[in-house]
Design a protein around this motif. Structure first.
Motif, PDB file in Angstrom:
ATOM      1  N   VAL A   1      35.053  69.420 -88.367  1.00  0.00           N
ATOM      2  CA  VAL A   1      34.343  70.695 -88.387  1.00  0.00           C
ATOM      3  C   VAL A   1      33.268  70.654 -87.300  1.00  0.00           C
ATOM      4  N   THR A   2      33.315  71.619 -86.410  1.00  0.00           N
ATOM      5  CA  THR A   2      32.327  71.691 -85.337  1.00  0.00           C
ATOM      6  C   THR A   2      31.492  72.945 -85.491  1.00  0.00           C
ATOM      7  N   GLN A   3      30.218  72.838 -85.134  1.00  0.00           N
ATOM      8  CA  GLN A   3      29.293  73.967 -85.208  1.00  0.00           C
ATOM      9  C   GLN A   3      28.512  74.069 -83.907  1.00  0.00           C
ATOM     10  N   THR A   4      28.313  75.285 -83.462  1.00  0.00           N
ATOM     11  CA  THR A   4      27.445  75.538 -82.311  1.00  0.00           C
ATOM     12  C   THR A   4      26.610  76.775 -82.580  1.00  0.00           C
ATOM     13  N   PRO A   5      25.369  76.799 -82.083  1.00  0.00           N
ATOM     14  CA  PRO A   5      24.660  75.702 -81.403  1.00  0.00           C
ATOM     15  C   PRO A   5      24.093  74.709 -82.411  1.00  0.00           C
ATOM     16  N   LYS A   6      23.485  73.642 -81.947  1.00  0.00           N
ATOM     17  CA  LYS A   6      22.805  72.686 -82.830  1.00  0.00           C
ATOM     18  C   LYS A   6      21.413  73.186 -83.188  1.00  0.00           C
ATOM     19  N   PHE A   7      20.763  73.828 -82.263  1.00  0.00           N
ATOM     20  CA  PHE A   7      19.422  74.358 -82.480  1.00  0.00           C
ATOM     21  C   PHE A   7      19.364  75.774 -81.900  1.00  0.00           C
ATOM     22  N   GLN A   8      18.554  76.626 -82.530  1.00  0.00           N
ATOM     23  CA  GLN A   8      18.379  77.985 -82.038  1.00  0.00           C
ATOM     24  C   GLN A   8      17.036  78.524 -82.509  1.00  0.00           C
ATOM     25  N   VAL A   9      16.331  79.177 -81.593  1.00  0.00           N
ATOM     26  CA  VAL A   9      15.096  79.864 -81.941  1.00  0.00           C
ATOM     27  C   VAL A   9      15.294  81.341 -81.642  1.00  0.00           C
ATOM     28  N   LEU A  10      15.006  82.171 -82.621  1.00  0.00           N
ATOM     29  CA  LEU A  10      15.147  83.620 -82.479  1.00  0.00           C
ATOM     30  C   LEU A  10      13.815  84.307 -82.760  1.00  0.00           C
ATOM     31  N   LYS A  11      13.687  85.507 -82.245  1.00  0.00           N
ATOM     32  CA  LYS A  11      12.572  86.356 -82.634  1.00  0.00           C
ATOM     33  C   LYS A  11      13.034  87.307 -83.728  1.00  0.00           C
ATOM     34  N   THR A  12      12.117  87.720 -84.560  1.00  0.00           N
ATOM     35  CA  THR A  12      12.451  88.660 -85.629  1.00  0.00           C
ATOM     36  C   THR A  12      13.150  89.888 -85.052  1.00  0.00           C
TER      37      THR A  12
ATOM     38  N   VAL B   1      18.438  75.378 -92.173  1.00  0.00           N
ATOM     39  CA  VAL B   1      19.534  74.626 -91.575  1.00  0.00           C
ATOM     40  C   VAL B   1      20.827  75.145 -92.174  1.00  0.00           C
ATOM     41  N   TYR B   2      21.765  75.498 -91.320  1.00  0.00           N
ATOM     42  CA  TYR B   2      23.022  76.100 -91.765  1.00  0.00           C
ATOM     43  C   TYR B   2      24.175  75.113 -91.582  1.00  0.00           C
ATOM     44  N   PHE B   3      24.938  74.969 -92.643  1.00  0.00           N
ATOM     45  CA  PHE B   3      26.106  74.091 -92.618  1.00  0.00           C
ATOM     46  C   PHE B   3      27.372  74.894 -92.894  1.00  0.00           C
ATOM     47  N   CYS B   4      28.371  74.584 -92.108  1.00  0.00           N
ATOM     48  CA  CYS B   4      29.705  75.102 -92.339  1.00  0.00           C
ATOM     49  C   CYS B   4      30.543  73.979 -92.954  1.00  0.00           C
ATOM     50  N   ALA B   5      31.457  74.334 -93.841  1.00  0.00           N
ATOM     51  CA  ALA B   5      32.303  73.330 -94.481  1.00  0.00           C
ATOM     52  C   ALA B   5      33.714  73.887 -94.639  1.00  0.00           C
ATOM     53  N   SER B   6      34.682  72.993 -94.728  1.00  0.00           N
ATOM     54  CA  SER B   6      36.057  73.420 -94.963  1.00  0.00           C
ATOM     55  C   SER B   6      36.743  72.442 -95.896  1.00  0.00           C
ATOM     56  N   SER B   7      37.775  72.923 -96.553  1.00  0.00           N
ATOM     57  CA  SER B   7      38.549  72.040 -97.416  1.00  0.00           C
ATOM     58  C   SER B   7      39.939  72.609 -97.639  1.00  0.00           C
TER      59      SER B   7
ATOM     60  N   ASP C   1      39.149  70.618-103.544  1.00  0.00           N
ATOM     61  CA  ASP C   1      39.215  69.267-102.994  1.00  0.00           C
ATOM     62  C   ASP C   1      37.938  68.964-102.215  1.00  0.00           C
ATOM     63  N   GLU C   2      37.893  67.784-101.636  1.00  0.00           N
ATOM     64  CA  GLU C   2      36.740  67.343-100.848  1.00  0.00           C
ATOM     65  C   GLU C   2      36.433  68.339 -99.743  1.00  0.00           C
ATOM     66  N   GLN C   3      35.144  68.606 -99.538  1.00  0.00           N
ATOM     67  CA  GLN C   3      34.729  69.474 -98.437  1.00  0.00           C
ATOM     68  C   GLN C   3      34.295  68.616 -97.262  1.00  0.00           C
ATOM     69  N   PHE C   4      34.624  69.097 -96.074  1.00  0.00           N
ATOM     70  CA  PHE C   4      34.229  68.442 -94.838  1.00  0.00           C
ATOM     71  C   PHE C   4      33.162  69.319 -94.179  1.00  0.00           C
ATOM     72  N   PHE C   5      32.037  68.700 -93.867  1.00  0.00           N
ATOM     73  CA  PHE C   5      30.897  69.444 -93.341  1.00  0.00           C
ATOM     74  C   PHE C   5      30.735  69.264 -91.843  1.00  0.00           C
ATOM     75  N   GLY C   6      30.261  70.326 -91.206  1.00  0.00           N
ATOM     76  CA  GLY C   6      29.837  70.241 -89.829  1.00  0.00           C
ATOM     77  C   GLY C   6      28.464  69.598 -89.727  1.00  0.00           C
ATOM     78  N   PRO C   7      27.974  69.367 -88.507  1.00  0.00           N
ATOM     79  CA  PRO C   7      26.690  68.694 -88.309  1.00  0.00           C
ATOM     80  C   PRO C   7      25.490  69.581 -88.531  1.00  0.00           C
ATOM     81  N   GLY C   8      25.696  70.889 -88.637  1.00  0.00           N
ATOM     82  CA  GLY C   8      24.592  71.783 -88.935  1.00  0.00           C
ATOM     83  C   GLY C   8      24.012  72.465 -87.721  1.00  0.00           C
ATOM     84  N   THR C   9      23.397  73.641 -87.976  1.00  0.00           N
ATOM     85  CA  THR C   9      22.632  74.376 -86.967  1.00  0.00           C
ATOM     86  C   THR C   9      21.242  74.605 -87.531  1.00  0.00           C
ATOM     87  N   ARG C  10      20.233  74.148 -86.801  1.00  0.00           N
ATOM     88  CA  ARG C  10      18.847  74.359 -87.236  1.00  0.00           C
ATOM     89  C   ARG C  10      18.332  75.624 -86.579  1.00  0.00           C
ATOM     90  N   LEU C  11      18.067  76.635 -87.396  1.00  0.00           N
ATOM     91  CA  LEU C  11      17.646  77.944 -86.906  1.00  0.00           C
ATOM     92  C   LEU C  11      16.197  78.204 -87.281  1.00  0.00           C
TER      93      LEU C  11
END
Lengths: 114, 117
Positions: free
Chosen positions: B4-15, B88-94, B104-114
Motif C-alpha cells: 500500500v502506497t500513499q502520497t504525499p508523506k507530508f502536507q500543509v494546507l491553509k483553511t 495523520v491519515y492512513f490508507c489500508a487494504s485487505s 482478513d488482515e489489513q495492510f497499511f500504508g505509511p501515512g500522510t501527515r496533514l
C-alpha cells in the motif's frame, strides 16, 4: 454498534518484565481478532491474529488467545525488550451486518526501559 | 509488491484549500479504507470501499469524499480543509471474500501527515 475496550496506557516497563495488555470487544457474530503494532513514525502492521474460539495467535514472543466466553483477546509477552516499545492496537474484524465497518481500540503506548 | 502506497508523506494546507490524498495497492484487494489517527483517539474509520464503484461512510466521514473507480486506487478528497482535519491519515487494504465472513488482515500504508493552518 461494535466496540473495543483496550487497556489504557501508557505502560512503562523495565526490560525482561512481563507484559499484559487487555482487550475486550463487542461484535456481531464471531469476528476474527487481530493485534496490530505501530512503531514510531510508521504505519500499523499485523502482530498476530486468531480466527476462531480458543485459537492462540503468536509472533515475536507475543501471544493472545481468542476467548469467546469473555469476548477477550488479551496480549501477553513473557519478557519484553526495548525494541518492543511501540503502540499496540486490538481490532476485531467482524462480517455480517458489520461488514466493512472496522473498529480499532484506542491503542496502548508501551515504553520499555533498559 | 509495493503493498500500500500513499502520497504525499507530508502536507500543509491553509483553511479552505482542497487536496487529494492518494492511495494505491497492488495486491488486488477488494477492501480499502481510510483512517485518521489523532492523539488519544486511536484510529477512526473515515470511508471504506468493498470494491470498485462501491463506497460507504465510516465513523467520521464529514468533510471527506472518496471514489473507487479501479481496484487499485482509493483517493481521499478534502474539499475545504479545516484545522480540525489536522491529523495523520492512513490508507489500508485487505482481502475480504464474502460479507458474511470475518475480515482478513489489513495492510497499511505509511501515512500522510496533514496540517491545516
Amino acid at each position: 454498534g461494535d466496540s473495543v475496550t483496550q487497556m489504557e496506557g501508557p505502560v512503562t516497563l523495565s526490560e525482561e518484565a512481563f507484559l499484559t495488555i487487555n482487550c475486550t470487544y463487542t461484535a456481531t457474530g464471531y469476528p476474527s481478532l487481530f493485534w496490530y503494532v505501530q512503531y514510531p513514525g510508521e504505519g500499523l502492521q499485523l502482530l498476530l491474529k486468531a480466527t476462531k474460539a480458543d485459537d492462540k495467535g503468536s509472533n515475536k514472543g507475543f501471544e493472545a488467545t481468542y476467548r469467546k466466553e469473555t469476548t477477550s483477546f488479551h496480549l501477553e509477552k513473557g519478557s519484553v525488550q526495548v525494541s518492543d516499545s511501540a503502540v499496540y492496537f486490538c481490532a476485531p474484524s467482524p462480517g455480517g451486518t458489520s461488514y466493512g465497518k472496522l473498529t480499532f481500540g484506542q491503542g496502548t503506548i508501551l515504553t520499555v526501559h533498559p | 509488491n509495493a503493498g500500500v502506497t500513499q502520497t504525499p508523506k507530508f502536507q500543509v494546507l491553509k483553511t479552505g484549500q482542497s487536496m487529494t490524498l492518494q492511495c494505491a495497492q497492488d495486491m488486488n484487494h477488494e477492501y480499502m479504507s481510510w483512517y485518521r489517527q489523532d492523539p488519544g483517539m486511536g484510529l477512526r474509520l473515515i470511508h471504506y470501499s468493498v470494491g470498485a464503484g462501491i463506497t460507504d461512510q465510516g465513523e467520521v466521514p464529514n468533510g471527506y469524499n472518496v471514489s473507487r473507480s479501479t481496484t487499485e486506487d482509493f483517493p481521499l478528497r478534502l474539499l475545504s480543509a479545516a484545522p480540525s482535519q489536522t491529523s495523520v491519515y492512513f490508507c489500508a487494504s485487505s482481502y475480504w471474500a464474502r460479507p458474511e465472513l470475518p475480515g482478513d488482515e489489513q495492510f497499511f500504508g505509511p501515512g500522510t501527515r496533514l496540517t491545516v493552518l
